[in-house]
Scaffold this active site. Structure first.
Site, PDB file in Angstrom:
ATOM      1  N   HIS A  54       2.177   1.905 -28.691  1.00 47.83           N
ATOM      2  CA  HIS A  54       2.918   2.378 -27.515  1.00 47.83           C
ATOM      3  C   HIS A  54       2.234   1.827 -26.266  1.00 47.83           C
ATOM      4  CE1 HIS A  54       4.645   4.967 -24.486  1.00 47.83           C
ATOM      5  NE2 HIS A  54       5.594   5.261 -25.347  1.00 47.83           N
ATOM      6  N   GLU A  78      10.545  -1.372 -26.174  1.00 52.48           N
ATOM      7  CA  GLU A  78      10.345  -0.470 -25.041  1.00 52.48           C
ATOM      8  C   GLU A  78       9.759  -1.249 -23.866  1.00 52.48           C
ATOM      9  OE1 GLU A  78       9.998   3.869 -26.099  1.00 52.48           O
ATOM     10  OE2 GLU A  78       8.019   3.080 -26.457  1.00 52.48           O
TER      11      GLU A  78
HETATM   12  P1  PGA Z   1      10.869   7.877 -21.723  1.00 55.75           P
HETATM   13  O1  PGA Z   1       9.698   7.464 -22.736  1.00 55.75           O
HETATM   14  O2  PGA Z   1      12.102   8.135 -22.555  1.00 55.75           O
HETATM   15  O3  PGA Z   1      10.355   9.148 -21.073  1.00 55.75           O
HETATM   16  O4  PGA Z   1      11.047   6.763 -20.777  1.00 55.75           O
HETATM   17  C1  PGA Z   1       9.934   6.643 -23.830  1.00 55.75           C
HETATM   18  C2  PGA Z   1       8.601   6.392 -24.515  1.00 55.75           C
HETATM   19  O5  PGA Z   1       7.575   6.355 -23.859  1.00 55.75           O
HETATM   20  O6  PGA Z   1       8.543   6.211 -25.731  1.00 55.75           O
END
Ligand code: PGA
Length: 249
Positions: free
Chosen positions: A93, A165
């Site tokens: 992440h 992401e």
């Molecule tokens: P968010 O986070 O939906 O709050 O943008 C996604 C994540 O960090 O996996």
């Protein structure tokens, strides 16, 4: 195909808060309609495991140690997670890459360690704003995926989900356009095809995460090649998260 929906609670909710949340969530969530994975803080795993017993919901953790050595005070091993009823674990992440200095070597070791302990991996990849602004999105994705999957066997990809992401989209309220996501997903599959095979590229599951809300979810529900979503902040309120899930069915 059922869509994958992953909740990432990050460092939110004590065990008693998780219990309250699940009482409300489980009374309304209909199993079997999505492949739901709840990635919770370590301290909430035990209560959640107990509460989701006999439900079609998978339990996830948000991190694991990169080795099984004994001298790792404060760490949690893959073996401990597996024995706690965890089936999935987030690796790479962007908050861990940035704040805890996890580099590609560590990420690769964590993936191997998780797989060795029969955990499924949710590998997070994504470009920074600087990468995006300098047209380096696709090369960043390529580098992150190649380094993370180095030394893996093709059959191990069955137990891996890639979460696209973009760092600039996480918690910011900003999201890429459906076209940008589609391009990123295609690029991710291309790297998998080049490094493994066409079959692996078709079969690998890819989800999108970053600032998903009930307001913008319709944008992500039918993107070509996208198998699901990863929700951070908006998963923390049970009624809000249920709205998002229902839009994915
Ligand atoms: P968010 O986070 O939906 O709050 O943008 C996604 C994540 O960090 O996996």
């Amino acid at each position: 195909m059922k869509k994958i929906v992953i909740a990432n609670f990050k460092m939110n909710k004590t065990p008693s808060e998780t219990k309250q949340y699940l009482i409300s969530f489980l009374s309304k969530y209909e199993d079997y309609k999505t492949d739901l994975i709840l990635a919770l803080p370590y301290t909430s795993l035990s209560i959640a495991k107990f509460m989701i017993d006999k439900r079609e919901i998978s339990l996830g953790a948000q991190n694991l140690c990169d080795d099984d050595e004994k001298g790792c005070t404060g760490e949690i091993s893959g073996k401990m997670l597996a024995d706690s009823g965890v089936s999935h674990v987030l690796v790479g992440h962007s908050e861990r890459r940035a704040k805890f200095k996890e580099d590609s070597k560590i990420i690769n070791k964590k993936i191997k360690n998780g797989l060795k302990n029969r955990l499924s991996i949710i590998l997070c990849v994504g470009e920074s704003l600087a990468d995006k602004n300098t047209m380096k999105t696709l090369s960043t994705l390529r580098m992150q995926i190649e380094e993370a999957l180095k030394g893996l066997y093709e059959n191990e990809l069955e137990n891996l989900i890639i979460a696209y992401e973009p760092v600039w989209a996480i918690g910011s309220g900003k999201t890429p356009s459906p076209k940008e996501i589609e391009n990123a997903v295609r690029a991710i599959r291309k790297v998998v095809e080049e490094d493994f095979s066409k079959k692996a590229a078709q079969e690998i599951r890819v989800v999108y995460g970053g600032s998903i809300t009930p307001k913008n979810i319709s944008k992500f529900a039918s993107i070509e090649g996208l198998d699901g979503i990863l929700v951070g902040g908006a998963s923390l309120e049970s009624s809000v998260f249920l709205q998002i899930i229902n839009a994915m069915i």
